[in-house]
Scaffold this motif. Structure first.
Motif: not given
Ligand code: FES
Length: 231
Positions: A193-194, A197-200, A207-212, A219-221
């Motif tokens: 959870v970030v 931003d309230d993104i879950w 792989e997704l951890a690297v993208r997060i 990069d803020g996206a």
């Protein structure tokens, strides 16, 4: 037979090492292969330890907690039942009675009382510090669920990958990462959870951890983010 000492995450420094040392000492005393593993919050997970047991071996689980931890005792059974659904091997798995109910522990405590004592004098360190009144200046706060289900689903690897990546990006001071206990929507784990931003992020793998780390935290996206499913 392989013996697994199953513990919960230790909040104090060196706690996990102590469990591993206990496993090594027990191996030496018994001549059996003894390993330490954790239900939640630390690696290796119980699932990973079961995975590493050789084919056709039997497993004996020892819940390492004094006093008895009903959460640990209950969740060992749930974690083993779930692991069986992920593994085709017919492994016999048993569990001992809780350590705190065993007379040998009374004997050990009695020997400690009768043994050498270390008098506590002086002050080993400050109890308060001005620095501990300062709230960190991080821009984002990341919660990584290290509860028992998320741990079973791979949260240890997610936490390690995210931590390494943030360190490589020199974001240690900018991003506050906090491991948590169960955040409740366990079926969606491992969860990251970030905030603010309230993104879950659901079902996070390495792989997704690297993208997060790269896309969202550097990069803020946000990465294809879904809004939390709130009832
Ligand atoms: S264990 Fe992670 S949400 Fe429950």
């Amino acid at each position: 037979m392989t013996v697994l000492l199953v513990s919960r995450s230790a909040t104090h420094h060196g706690g996990h090492d102590a469990i591993h040392r206990l496993a090594a000492a027990t191996a030496e005393a018994t001549g059996l292969p003894v390993r330490a593993c954790f239900l939640d919050g630390a690696a290796p997970s119980l699932h990973a330890a079961l995975e590493a047991v050789p084919d056709h071996d039997e497993v004996l689980l020892v819940a390492v907690h004094v006093p008895p931890d009903r959460y640990l005792d209950t969740w060992i059974r749930r974690a083993v039942a779930h692991w069986r659904t992920t593994c085709a091997r017919p492994v016999r798995i048993a569990v001992t009675t809780p350590l705190a109910t065993q007379n040998a522990l009374v004997t050990a405590i009695a020997e400690a009382i009768a043994g050498q004592h270390t008098e506590l004098t002086g002050n080993p360190g400050p109890f308060r510090s001005p620095a501990w009144s300062q709230i960190t200046r991080h821009h984002r706060h990341v919660l990584i669920c290290r509860g028992p289900r998320c741990t079973a689903y791979g949260a240890n690897e997610v936490a390690a990958t995210l931590g390494t990546r943030l360190h490589e990006h020199r974001l240690d001071d900018d991003i506050l990462v906090t491991p948590t206990g169960c955040l409740f929507p366990c079926n969606l784990g491992p969860l990251v959870v970030v905030h603010p931003d309230d993104i879950w992020y659901e079902q996070v793998d390495a792989e997704l951890a690297v993208r997060i780390a790269d896309e969202h935290l550097r990069d803020g996206a946000p990465v294809d983010a879904q809004q939390p499913r709130r009832s």
